[in-house]
Design a protein around this motif. Structure first.
Motif, mmCIF file in Angstrom:
data_model
loop_
_atom_site.group_PDB
_atom_site.id
_atom_site.type_symbol
_atom_site.label_atom_id
_atom_site.label_comp_id
_atom_site.label_asym_id
_atom_site.label_seq_id
_atom_site.Cartn_x
_atom_site.Cartn_y
_atom_site.Cartn_z
ATOM 1 N N LYS A 120 1.038 -1.082 -0.096
ATOM 2 C CA LYS A 120 -0.383 0.376 -0.337
ATOM 3 C C LYS A 120 0.833 0.722 0.053
ATOM 4 N N THR A 121 0.488 2.060 -0.488
ATOM 5 C CA THR A 121 1.409 3.258 -0.977
ATOM 6 C C THR A 121 0.731 4.777 -0.690
ATOM 7 N N VAL A 122 -1.056 5.026 -0.722
ATOM 8 C CA VAL A 122 -1.681 5.731 0.275
ATOM 9 C C VAL A 122 -3.164 5.654 0.502
ATOM 10 N N THR A 123 -3.999 6.453 1.360
ATOM 11 C CA THR A 123 -5.560 6.010 1.313
ATOM 12 C C THR A 123 -6.549 7.449 0.737
ATOM 13 N N VAL A 124 -6.580 6.930 0.109
ATOM 14 C CA VAL A 124 -7.921 8.375 0.108
ATOM 15 C C VAL A 124 -8.827 7.887 0.328
ATOM 16 N N LYS A 125 -9.622 8.874 1.992
ATOM 17 C CA LYS A 125 -10.203 8.898 2.434
ATOM 18 C C LYS A 125 -11.818 9.211 2.124
ATOM 19 N N LEU A 126 -13.285 9.148 1.415
ATOM 20 C CA LEU A 126 -14.106 9.512 1.388
ATOM 21 C C LEU A 126 -15.301 9.063 2.727
ATOM 22 N N SER A 127 -15.949 9.997 2.739
ATOM 23 C CA SER A 127 -17.062 9.819 3.943
ATOM 24 C C SER A 127 -17.697 8.282 4.328
ATOM 25 N N GLY A 128 -17.427 7.649 2.777
ATOM 26 C CA GLY A 128 -18.582 6.581 3.108
ATOM 27 C C GLY A 128 -19.402 5.791 1.725
ATOM 28 N N ASP A 129 -18.964 4.153 2.115
ATOM 29 C CA ASP A 129 -19.622 3.369 1.103
ATOM 30 C C ASP A 129 -19.003 3.892 -0.687
ATOM 31 N N ALA A 130 -17.481 3.946 -1.065
ATOM 32 C CA ALA A 130 -16.141 4.238 -1.755
ATOM 33 C C ALA A 130 -17.371 2.825 -2.845
#
Length: 333
Positions: A120-130
């Motif tokens: 894993k290199t990075v995580t993009v966080k969204l509000s939910g249920d991607a």
């Protein structure tokens, strides 16, 4: 996509079966089952797929298994597994950076992995249920449907959110039309298709579904301005004019459709249905279509991937009673 999950037991040793398996063509089309690759360690629902053409690897979001499976279709083997994901639903391979972008429905996080060492290199966080993911290679942008109603646009070079576009409900399948600079989005909870203008990053139209409900799957013929929308209640295929929102034609299909693909060369439409069939339709012209038979698969085999470079359709089948999860590879002649 959020649906009740069935957990099936599978205890079958890894092996490969070539054409002559139980999936037989019942159509006027030229589908030929060339191989079946078993996924013995995968249980539960399987969601979407992506493909690395250079290395001939298919990536599978095994939602119910909380894993990402990498399958080499040359050797017909699972070569790597990414574990401990959170209900992975969408996946896209980005060849320019040799990266995997995985959308997790369980926590809304989008994990980026190096496709060579699977770190894993990075995580993009969204509000939910991607959920569903699309990649625009020309503009280096990733589009992700997520949450209670949104499309996130992410810079594919640095993996940062550029903007989020508000929708009226959770988006299912969507298609990006580069020519018209629009995104067409299935929003089944609101029983409509929402149209996004990419110049203003806002919804400019909402087309109510009147012929059927549960519009989950979608494909696009950009040249002829046609959307192909798969509905589950009642199960029908709708052909919609993208310039007017009007329905041009409709056809009955098998139940539980989840993926649709448009073959621009053969002018055919492929729908993978959980009832255990691939439904095939032929485009005569922009306004005329005919059913072109169906191909038997397995119960629950509703997600698939059309690979134009190989002229193949790959269908994912979940595990069942005395049956391992698998990928079925169909050559299209």
């Amino acid at each position: 996509m959020k649906h009740p999950q069935l957990l099936f037991a599978a205890f079958i040793s890894t092996s490969i079966f070539f054409s002559g398996c139980n999936a037989q063509s019942k159509s006027q089309n030229s589908f030929k089952l060339s191989a079946t690759i078993l996924l013995p360690s995968v249980s539960g629902r399987i969601d979407h797929l992506s493909f690395d053409n250079k290395h001939q690897i298919v990536f599978i979001a095994a939602l119910g298994n909380n894993t990402l499976e990498a399958v080499d279709i040359k050797s017909k083997k699972v070569i790597r597994t990414i574990k401990n994901l959170k209900e992975p639903q969408g996946v896209v391979f980005i060849p320019e950076s040799n990266s995997l972008f995985i959308a997790n429905g369980g926590n809304g996080e989008c994990d980026v992995y190096n496709a060579e060492n699977f770190q894993k290199t990075v995580t993009v966080k969204l509000s939910g249920d991607a959920d569903n993911v699309r990649y625009d290679a020309a503009d280096k942008k990733i589009y992700v449907g997520f949450g209670d109603g949104g499309i996130a646009i992410i810079d594919a070079t640095i993996f940062k959110v550029i903007t989020e576009i508000k929708l009226s409900g959770h988006p299912e399948s969507f298609q990006v039309d580069k020519t018209s600079k629009k995104i067409f989005v299935n929003v089944p909870d609101q029983e409509q298709i929402e149209v996004i203008d990419l110049e203003t990053n806002s919804v400019i139209n909402k087309w109510k579904m009147t012929e059927a409900k549960a519009n989950f799957s979608m494909a696009l013929d950009a040249i002829n301005h046609r959307l192909f929308v798969g509905c589950r209640r009642s199960p029908i295929l709708l052909i919609i004019d993208t310039q007017t929102g009007q329905t041009i034609s409709s056809f009955s299909i098998n139940s539980d459709v989840d993926d649709i693909f448009y073959n621009t060369v053969k002018k055919e439409i492929y729908l993978s249905c959980g009832a255990g069939y691939i439904d095939v339709f032929k485009q005569i012209n922009a306004n005329s279509y005919v059913a072109n038979g169906k191909v038997s698969t397995h119960s629950g085999a509703r997600t698939s991937l059309f690979i134009p470079e190989l002229n193949q359709l790959i269908v994912a089948s979940p595990s069942g009673f005395n049956r391992s999860a698998s990928l079925s590879i169909y050559d299209i002649k």
